[in-house]
Enzyme design. Structure first.
Site, PDB file in Angstrom:
ATOM      1  N   LYS A  70      -7.429 -53.962 -12.597  1.00 53.80           N
ATOM      2  CA  LYS A  70      -7.143 -53.674 -14.000  1.00 53.80           C
ATOM      3  C   LYS A  70      -5.667 -53.750 -14.357  1.00 53.80           C
ATOM      4  O   LYS A  70      -5.137 -54.815 -14.612  1.00 53.80           O
ATOM      5  CB  LYS A  70      -7.767 -52.342 -14.390  1.00 53.80           C
ATOM      6  CG  LYS A  70      -9.303 -52.392 -14.481  1.00 53.80           C
ATOM      7  CD  LYS A  70      -9.880 -51.158 -15.114  1.00 53.80           C
ATOM      8  CE  LYS A  70     -11.400 -51.211 -15.202  1.00 53.80           C
ATOM      9  NZ  LYS A  70     -11.890 -52.192 -16.189  1.00 53.80           N
ATOM     10  N   ASP A 100     -11.144 -45.093  -5.193  1.00 54.67           N
ATOM     11  CA  ASP A 100     -11.213 -46.191  -6.155  1.00 54.67           C
ATOM     12  C   ASP A 100     -10.249 -45.878  -7.296  1.00 54.67           C
ATOM     13  O   ASP A 100     -10.511 -45.034  -8.138  1.00 54.67           O
ATOM     14  CB  ASP A 100     -12.657 -46.316  -6.658  1.00 54.67           C
ATOM     15  CG  ASP A 100     -12.848 -47.430  -7.673  1.00 54.67           C
ATOM     16  OD1 ASP A 100     -11.855 -47.857  -8.298  1.00 54.67           O
ATOM     17  OD2 ASP A 100     -14.005 -47.856  -7.866  1.00 54.67           O
ATOM     18  N   PHE A 102     -18.784 -45.477 -10.776  1.00 53.51           N
ATOM     19  CA  PHE A 102     -18.867 -46.920 -11.031  1.00 53.51           C
ATOM     20  C   PHE A 102     -17.851 -47.619 -10.147  1.00 53.51           C
ATOM     21  O   PHE A 102     -16.662 -47.332 -10.207  1.00 53.51           O
ATOM     22  CB  PHE A 102     -18.597 -47.256 -12.503  1.00 53.51           C
ATOM     23  CG  PHE A 102     -18.758 -48.729 -12.782  1.00 53.51           C
ATOM     24  CD1 PHE A 102     -20.009 -49.273 -13.004  1.00 53.51           C
ATOM     25  CD2 PHE A 102     -17.657 -49.576 -12.788  1.00 53.51           C
ATOM     26  CE1 PHE A 102     -20.177 -50.632 -13.230  1.00 53.51           C
ATOM     27  CE2 PHE A 102     -17.803 -50.938 -13.014  1.00 53.51           C
ATOM     28  CZ  PHE A 102     -19.067 -51.461 -13.238  1.00 53.51           C
TER      29      PHE A 102
END
Length: 383
Positions: free
Chosen positions: A236, A207, A122
């Protein structure tokens, strides 16, 4: 009338306040938060140092645009570079934007188009990052995707070797697949990616949107394996809840991202970066990171002991304070039951219970969470 698009399957819970690892709803009920805004509030809710930093910046200025030089951008970029093996930073507002920047930079620098990613990965929901994501459910309904993405099985060195050639611009990978089920990459697999990228001239992109900023007990998860990526992406946990993302790259890549090549109106916003500066100052300390690793090992061990008699549980996996309880059946009803009883957790796919407590969680709170997980039978609430 609800004036919002129904893009989220929202829980029946409205937050009134939050502090540390505790959330209080609008009815006064308290919850132990093992979600952390989906790995965002790594210092817990409303950390005093972040509040102070944001309030100080609010009294100076909020926004002037990236036409101006920025001391705080230089300071935060310096902290990121100091704690990584990379040399340059581009600030944006989210993980998807950071990954978009990485994809653009890889194509522009290499002058190639093909990008290898992995099944169940993702990377975001923009057109570029949606195309990079190896999940059909993310692609469905949006018509033709951005071309030249190749999806390979995760942790499969043989498939990777077969797919790699001189036409590949980059390989993008998560050290631990978050949304894909909290699945850690093996050291052999991750080092094979690096080796093949170096051999073929492709860029190695990691990532770190969910795994970065201390979540696994290192500043960045790839540091567990002494990897040397060309690019990493962050968001995040970087801003403790304020919107900020970043792409970090090696010195050689600067030439491909000159004036006019990329940009973001709000990227590097001083309020968000004030939060990021305070967050990094706390998390990127050896003692703090060692304690995260210790807490992660404790949580995993306590879960293993507590769930040893639960035949439905197949594995407890992950890294640091990013753990998944893999089950043989769907766990949606069980996650709902835990929430009703005061523990907030997530799913990662249909069969995995995902735990993302604040990095500042106490051992007492870990014990409380494990007790609630044990006392609510997974079998009773699993499909």
């Amino acid at each position: 009338m609800d004036a919002l698009f129904p893009t989220y399957a929202r829980w029946d819970l409205t937050v009134e306040s939050a502090e540390g690892a505790i959330i209080v709803d609008n009815k006064g009920k308290k919850y132990l938060d093992f979600v952390s805004g989906i790995a965002v509030c790594n210092l817990g809710h409303r950390h005093p140092a972040v509040i102070d930093a944001v309030e100080e910046q609010l009294k100076k200025y909020w926004h002037v645009s990236n036409l101006f030089k920025s001391d705080i951008q230089q300071e935060v970029a310096g902290k990121l570079v100091e704690n990584s093996e990379l040399d340059a930073v581009f600030f944006c507002n989210s993980g998807a934007e950071a990954n978009e920047a990485a994809l653009k930079l890889a194509r522009k620098y290499t002058q190639k188009s093909k990008v290898i990613t992995f099944l169940q990965s993702f990377h975001g929901r923009t057109f570029g990052t949606m195309a990079a994501t190896g999940q059909d459910k993310i692609h469905s309904g949006f018509g033709p995707l951005l071309q030249e993405f190749v999806y390979l099985p995760y942790n499969d060195c043989e498939a990777l070797e077969e797919a790699m050639d001189d036409s590949v611009a980059a390989v993008m990978v998560e050290v631990v697949q978050g949304e894909g089920g909290v699945v850690p990459g093996t050291e052999t697999f991750l080092k094979k990616i690096q080796e093949l990228c170096e051999k073929s001239g492709a860029l190695f992109i990691i990532d770190e949107v969910q795994t970065g900023i201390g979540r696994t007990g290192r500043a960045f998860a790839h540091q567990h394996f002494n990897l040397s990526p060309d690019i990493i992406t962050l968001a995040k946990g970087l801003g403790s809840g304020l919107p900020v993302g970043a792409m970090l790259g090696k010195e050689k890549l600067k030439e491909a991202f000159g004036p006019g090549s990329h940009g973001s109106t709000f990227g590097g916003n001083p309020i968000s970066l004030a939060a990021a500066k305070a967050t990094l100052s706390i998390i990127c300390q050896d003692e703090f990171l060692a304690e995260v690793e210790k807490k992660g090992a404790y949580l995993k061990d306590e879960l293993s002991k507590a769930l040893t008699d639960q035949d439905l549980v197949t594995e407890i996996r992950g890294s640091g304070l990013m753990l998944g309880i893999a089950c043989k059946a769907e766990v949606t009803a069980y996650v709902t039951k835990l929430r009703e009883n005061g523990l907030l957790v997530l799913q990662a796919g249909p069969n995995v219970i995902r735990l993302l407590p604040p990095l500042t969680v106490s051992y007492e709170q870990i014990d409380e969470a494990v007790k609630m997980i044990k006392n609510n039978s997974i079998v009773e609430y699993s499909a």
